[in-house]
Design a protein around this motif. Structure first.
Motif, PDB file in Angstrom:
ATOM      1  N   GLY A 134       0.803  -1.217   0.000  1.00  0.00           N
ATOM      2  CA  GLY A 134       0.000   0.000   0.000  1.00  0.00           C
ATOM      3  C   GLY A 134       0.839   1.271   0.000  1.00  0.00           C
ATOM      4  N   GLY A 135       1.868   1.285   0.828  1.00  0.00           N
ATOM      5  CA  GLY A 135       2.721   2.468   0.918  1.00  0.00           C
ATOM      6  C   GLY A 135       3.495   2.715  -0.369  1.00  0.00           C
ATOM      7  N   GLN A 136       3.959   1.614  -0.977  1.00  0.00           N
ATOM      8  CA  GLN A 136       4.674   1.756  -2.252  1.00  0.00           C
ATOM      9  C   GLN A 136       3.748   2.301  -3.333  1.00  0.00           C
ATOM     10  OE1 GLN A 136       6.037  -2.354  -2.487  1.00  0.00           O
ATOM     11  NE2 GLN A 136       8.167  -1.697  -2.302  1.00  0.00           N
ATOM     12  N   GLN A 137       2.514   1.788  -3.354  1.00  0.00           N
ATOM     13  CA  GLN A 137       1.546   2.285  -4.334  1.00  0.00           C
ATOM     14  C   GLN A 137       1.297   3.772  -4.131  1.00  0.00           C
ATOM     15  OE1 GLN A 137      -1.980  -0.136  -3.977  1.00  0.00           O
ATOM     16  NE2 GLN A 137      -1.149  -1.732  -5.287  1.00  0.00           N
ATOM     17  N   GLN A 138       1.191   4.158  -2.865  1.00  0.00           N
ATOM     18  CA  GLN A 138       0.951   5.554  -2.541  1.00  0.00           C
ATOM     19  C   GLN A 138       2.067   6.439  -3.112  1.00  0.00           C
ATOM     20  OE1 GLN A 138      -1.763   6.487  -1.384  1.00  0.00           O
ATOM     21  NE2 GLN A 138      -1.632   8.004   0.219  1.00  0.00           N
ATOM     22  N   ARG A 139       3.318   5.964  -2.962  1.00  0.00           N
ATOM     23  CA  ARG A 139       4.438   6.768  -3.457  1.00  0.00           C
ATOM     24  C   ARG A 139       4.437   6.845  -4.977  1.00  0.00           C
ATOM     25  NH1 ARG A 139       9.555   4.494  -1.168  1.00  0.00           N
ATOM     26  NH2 ARG A 139       8.366   2.789  -0.274  1.00  0.00           N
ATOM     27  N   VAL A 140       4.056   5.747  -5.624  1.00  0.00           N
ATOM     28  CA  VAL A 140       3.974   5.745  -7.089  1.00  0.00           C
ATOM     29  C   VAL A 140       2.921   6.746  -7.562  1.00  0.00           C
ATOM     30  CG1 VAL A 140       3.340   4.381  -9.106  1.00  0.00           C
ATOM     31  CG2 VAL A 140       4.784   3.381  -7.335  1.00  0.00           C
ATOM     32  N   LEU A 141       1.765   6.744  -6.887  1.00  0.00           N
ATOM     33  CA  LEU A 141       0.688   7.653  -7.293  1.00  0.00           C
ATOM     34  C   LEU A 141       1.046   9.106  -7.006  1.00  0.00           C
ATOM     35  CD1 LEU A 141      -2.428   5.608  -6.195  1.00  0.00           C
ATOM     36  CD2 LEU A 141      -1.445   5.853  -8.470  1.00  0.00           C
ATOM     37  N   LEU A 142       1.824   9.293  -5.960  1.00  0.00           N
ATOM     38  CA  LEU A 142       2.294  10.645  -5.648  1.00  0.00           C
ATOM     39  C   LEU A 142       3.240  11.126  -6.751  1.00  0.00           C
ATOM     40  CD1 LEU A 142       1.671  12.544  -3.376  1.00  0.00           C
ATOM     41  CD2 LEU A 142       3.632  11.663  -2.128  1.00  0.00           C
ATOM     42  N   ALA A 143       4.104  10.230  -7.205  1.00  0.00           N
ATOM     43  CA  ALA A 143       5.008  10.571  -8.312  1.00  0.00           C
ATOM     44  C   ALA A 143       4.201  10.928  -9.556  1.00  0.00           C
ATOM     45  CB  ALA A 143       5.942   9.402  -8.614  1.00  0.00           C
ATOM     46  N   ARG A 144       3.131  10.186  -9.792  1.00  0.00           N
ATOM     47  CA  ARG A 144       2.281  10.475 -10.947  1.00  0.00           C
ATOM     48  C   ARG A 144       1.631  11.851 -10.816  1.00  0.00           C
ATOM     49  NH1 ARG A 144      -3.442   7.536 -12.046  1.00  0.00           N
ATOM     50  NH2 ARG A 144      -3.748   8.404  -9.968  1.00  0.00           N
ATOM     51  N   ALA A 145       1.138  12.151  -9.600  1.00  0.00           N
ATOM     52  CA  ALA A 145       0.503  13.454  -9.370  1.00  0.00           C
ATOM     53  C   ALA A 145       1.499  14.580  -9.595  1.00  0.00           C
ATOM     54  CB  ALA A 145      -0.069  13.525  -7.957  1.00  0.00           C
ATOM     55  N   LEU A 146       2.753  14.364  -9.146  1.00  0.00           N
ATOM     56  CA  LEU A 146       3.773  15.403  -9.315  1.00  0.00           C
ATOM     57  C   LEU A 146       4.091  15.623 -10.789  1.00  0.00           C
ATOM     58  CD1 LEU A 146       6.213  14.626  -6.376  1.00  0.00           C
ATOM     59  CD2 LEU A 146       4.566  16.482  -6.585  1.00  0.00           C
ATOM     60  N   CYS A 147       4.012  14.550 -11.586  1.00  0.00           N
ATOM     61  CA  CYS A 147       4.233  14.696 -13.031  1.00  0.00           C
ATOM     62  C   CYS A 147       3.127  15.529 -13.660  1.00  0.00           C
ATOM     63  CB  CYS A 147       4.251  13.338 -13.724  1.00  0.00           C
ATOM     64  SG  CYS A 147       5.750  12.408 -13.438  1.00  0.00           S
ATOM     65  N   ALA A 148       1.936  15.471 -13.070  1.00  0.00           N
ATOM     66  CA  ALA A 148       0.778  16.077 -13.713  1.00  0.00           C
ATOM     67  C   ALA A 148       0.598  17.540 -13.342  1.00  0.00           C
ATOM     68  CB  ALA A 148      -0.488  15.308 -13.340  1.00  0.00           C
ATOM     69  N   THR A 149       1.190  17.966 -12.235  1.00  0.00           N
ATOM     70  CA  THR A 149       0.828  19.274 -11.733  1.00  0.00           C
ATOM     71  C   THR A 149       1.320  20.408 -12.624  1.00  0.00           C
ATOM     72  OG1 THR A 149       0.970  20.792  -9.903  1.00  0.00           O
ATOM     73  CG2 THR A 149       2.839  19.342 -10.226  1.00  0.00           C
ATOM     74  N   GLY A 150       0.429  21.366 -12.837  1.00  0.00           N
ATOM     75  CA  GLY A 150       0.808  22.559 -13.563  1.00  0.00           C
ATOM     76  C   GLY A 150       0.648  23.736 -12.639  1.00  0.00           C
ATOM     77  N   GLY A 151       0.927  23.535 -11.361  1.00  0.00           N
ATOM     78  CA  GLY A 151       0.816  24.630 -10.410  1.00  0.00           C
ATOM     79  C   GLY A 151      -0.155  24.345  -9.282  1.00  0.00           C
ATOM     80  N   ILE A 152      -1.015  23.342  -9.444  1.00  0.00           N
ATOM     81  CA  ILE A 152      -1.939  22.973  -8.366  1.00  0.00           C
ATOM     82  C   ILE A 152      -1.841  21.478  -8.093  1.00  0.00           C
ATOM     83  CG2 ILE A 152      -4.315  22.982  -7.545  1.00  0.00           C
ATOM     84  CD1 ILE A 152      -4.949  25.195  -9.458  1.00  0.00           C
ATOM     85  N   LEU A 153      -1.809  21.143  -6.821  1.00  0.00           N
ATOM     86  CA  LEU A 153      -1.708  19.746  -6.418  1.00  0.00           C
ATOM     87  C   LEU A 153      -2.810  19.470  -5.401  1.00  0.00           C
ATOM     88  CD1 LEU A 153       0.347  17.599  -7.200  1.00  0.00           C
ATOM     89  CD2 LEU A 153       1.810  18.389  -5.349  1.00  0.00           C
ATOM     90  N   LEU A 154      -3.654  18.480  -5.680  1.00  0.00           N
ATOM     91  CA  LEU A 154      -4.685  18.088  -4.722  1.00  0.00           C
ATOM     92  C   LEU A 154      -4.359  16.693  -4.200  1.00  0.00           C
ATOM     93  CD1 LEU A 154      -8.091  19.181  -6.343  1.00  0.00           C
ATOM     94  CD2 LEU A 154      -6.522  20.489  -4.948  1.00  0.00           C
ATOM     95  N   LEU A 155      -4.119  16.568  -2.907  1.00  0.00           N
ATOM     96  CA  LEU A 155      -3.680  15.290  -2.348  1.00  0.00           C
ATOM     97  C   LEU A 155      -4.673  14.814  -1.297  1.00  0.00           C
ATOM     98  CD1 LEU A 155       0.031  16.419  -1.809  1.00  0.00           C
ATOM     99  CD2 LEU A 155      -0.926  15.265  -3.800  1.00  0.00           C
ATOM    100  N   ASP A 156      -5.287  13.678  -1.561  1.00  0.00           N
ATOM    101  CA  ASP A 156      -6.268  13.145  -0.617  1.00  0.00           C
ATOM    102  C   ASP A 156      -5.611  12.086   0.262  1.00  0.00           C
ATOM    103  OD1 ASP A 156      -8.539  12.499   0.761  1.00  0.00           O
ATOM    104  OD2 ASP A 156      -9.807  12.243  -1.013  1.00  0.00           O
ATOM    105  N   GLU A 157      -5.323  12.446   1.475  1.00  0.00           N
ATOM    106  CA  GLU A 157      -4.650  11.583   2.453  1.00  0.00           C
ATOM    107  C   GLU A 157      -3.367  10.962   1.902  1.00  0.00           C
ATOM    108  OE1 GLU A 157      -6.953   9.189   4.957  1.00  0.00           O
ATOM    109  OE2 GLU A 157      -8.711  10.474   4.908  1.00  0.00           O
TER     110      GLU A 157
END
Ligand SMILES: Nc1ncnc2c1ncn2[C@@H]1O[C@H](COP(=O)(O)OP(=O)(O)OP(=O)(O)O)[C@@H](O)[C@H]1O
Ligand SMILES: [Mg+2]
Lengths: 234, 277
Positions: A134-157
């Motif tokens: 679970g924790g590894q998946q979380q980090r992967v998805l966080l990396a994906r979110a960081l790739c996507a951000t164009g100035g705004i980041l929404l992080l749910d837990e």
């Protein structure tokens, strides 16, 4: 001028009100933490901000048409986990947003590599996402979110399920992004760290809510009660 | 045996069956991955029943079955997609209701008009050797469109299939891709129905990616592997149907089942080996 403005927002599910007359504004470069008990509508608010669901009434105004480039980390319970996809494929898909030509350029690949490096998942890049913890998946998805951000980041837990080292790294990372001017909205249950790292707090309750700077929150009756005894170790 | 086979494919009807079958196998494998990975595999089943009902109605009213089946199935595809999205009725329940009703309409129409004749039997179980030159052409066009879509928009299709919410947050028009996919699925089902029949076509959509998903760990792997599985299973099924004079449609599905069992066994063995290490 605020980058996101929420005005008189109402949202209910089958007539049960979840958000009632919510007003808040987020300035560019803010780090807003959303805290509150389970079921008070934190994820609902995030989905409203993303346009994934429609409000009953009220409006959400984005300035500068930034809406198209938001990095999003869904709450972990909402992700399908038996999908055969490699870590690399998942992270790279974060770079796609708003592109005409859906091909990965050398820049995208470098961005994905850098983010995987940052979140310490480079060594599992070829593994299958569904086989990770679970924790590894979380980090992967966080990396994906960081790739996507164009100035705004929404992080749910984002820190739910992370080990202490990864949690510390997460706070360091968001501090860095914050100082780079990225606007971040984070849902969290760790109130003391929210006050420590965020400059604004939205505390959702059943019915009423608090919105203000983290300084104001820490000195409010509600904030004092929530913070009693807790310290954010860094 | 080989000579016999080659001799058979010198007949135009057999060659047409082979061509249409291979093309449909490619389409079904590609479109099926999206359905299976999105856990919406019931769609193929529902659509094939609607295809059957519409074809039988067409027959009863003397309209060419294809002309009524294609619009009806397209409509059903959009309707079911919309229902699934709104979350008001659960997708699987909606599909069960729609496919049952369509089947009932079809059977009633058939009984009232001509009785359960050869045509109705063909709608249900397919008639792979009565395909026309036009069928080949239509299938070739469909296959070209599907291939083009998957080659050009491969990355976006991955993103949309893996995580709709995230994709629409980053500005991908998710509903467009969904509409396009279900549209192509609808056409594939109607054409595939002519070949395998309404009762068997949906397994052609589901089996290849389900099989590939046993052993593949990446999306790319699943796509390529299901293509391979789909095409091989069709060829093996068709050849087996010549060799043992079994019904072609059923033979293809059985070949798919064998592939699935083999891949499943392999995945179990691989899992064992891994835990031992
Ligand atoms: N799709 C839905 N249909 C009906 N009710 C819903 C739906 N999504 C959420 N709810 C309800 O709305 C309320 C708020 O849900 P939400 O997921 O926003 O809570 P949350 O604050 O994120 O909670 P948690 O801390 O557990 O993540 C809950 O009572 C939940 O039951
Ligand atoms: Mg939540």
């Amino acid at each position: 001028m605020p980058i996101i403005e929420v005005k008189n927002l109402y949202k209910s599910y089958s007539r049960r009100a979840v958000l009632r007359d919510l007003n808040l504004s987020v300035e560019e470069g803010d780090h807003l933490y959303i805290v509150g008990e389970n079921g008070t509508g934190k994820s609902t608010l995030i989905k409203l901000l993303l346009g994934l669901i429609e409000p009953d009434s009220g409006e959400i105004v984005f300035s500068k048409n930034r809406k198209t480039k938001i990095g999003y980390l869904p709450q972990q319970t909402e992700i399908q986990t038996d999908f055969p996809a490699s870590v690399r494929e998942v992270v790279l898909s974060g770079t796609l947003g708003g592109k005409r030509l859906p091909l990965y350029t050398a820049r995208d690949k470098k961005l994905a590599r850098d983010m995987m490096e940052k979140l310490n998942v480079s060594d599992i890049e070829r593994r299958s996402f569904r086989e990770l913890s679970g924790g590894q998946q979380q980090r992967v998805l966080l990396a994906r979110a960081l790739c996507a951000t164009g100035g705004i980041l929404l992080l749910d837990e984002p820190i739910t399920g992370l080990d202490p080292v990864a949690t510390a790294e997460f706070y360091r990372l968001t501090e860095q992004l914050h100082s780079e001017g990225v606007t971040i909205i984070t849902v969290s249950h760790d109130v003391s760290c929210a006050v420590h790292y965020g400059n604004k707090i939205l505390h959702l309750g059943h019915g009423e809510y608090f919105f203000g700077s983290s300084h104001e929150y820490a000195h409010s009756a509600l904030g004092k009660a929530m913070l009693a005894g807790g310290h954010c170790h860094d | 045996m080989i000579n016999e086979l080659l001799g058979l494919f010198s007949y135009p009807f057999a060659l047409r069956a082979l061509l249409v079958g291979l093309l449909i196998s490619v389409c079904a494998a590609l479109l099926g991955t999206s359905l299976v990975l999105k856990r919406f595999s019931g769609l193929g089943d529902g659509l094939s029943h609607v295809g059957f009902g519409a074809s039988a109605l067409g027959l009863a009213f003397g309209v060419a079955p294809l002309y009524i089946a294609i619009p009806a199935v397209l409509l059903a595809a959009f309707g079911l997609l919309q229902l699934n999205k709104s979350g008001k009725v659960k997708g699987d329940a909606a599909i069960a209701a729609v496919s049952g009703s369509a089947l009932a309409v079809g059977v009633t129409a058939a009984k009232l008009s001509s009785g359960m004749n050869v045509d109705i039997n063909n709608f249900m179980f397919g008639s792979i050797y009565t395909l026309s030159g036009r069928d080949v052409l239509v299938t070739a066009v469909l296959c070209a469109v599907v291939l083009l879509l998957f080659v050009v928009f491969y990355n976006k299709l991955f993103a949309v299939t893996f995580d709709e919410s995230f994709s629409s947050a980053t500005g991908i028009r998710v509903s467009r891709y969904n509409a396009l996919l279900s549209c192509l699925t609808a056409v594939t089902v109607v054409i595939g129905m002519r070949m395998l029949g309404a009762l068997l076509i949906s397994s052609l959509l589901v089996f290849p990616s389900l099989t590939a998903g046993r052993v593949c760990r990446s999306y790319r792997g699943v796509i390529l592997c299901s293509l391979l599985v789909s095409v091989s299973a069709f060829l093996i099924g068709l050849i087996a149907s010549f060799a043992f004079s079994t019904p072609p449609g059923a033979s293809v599905v059985l070949a798919n089942l064998v592939f699935f069992c083999v891949f499943f066994a392999v995945s179990v063995v691989m899992g064992r080996l891994k835990t031992k290490r």
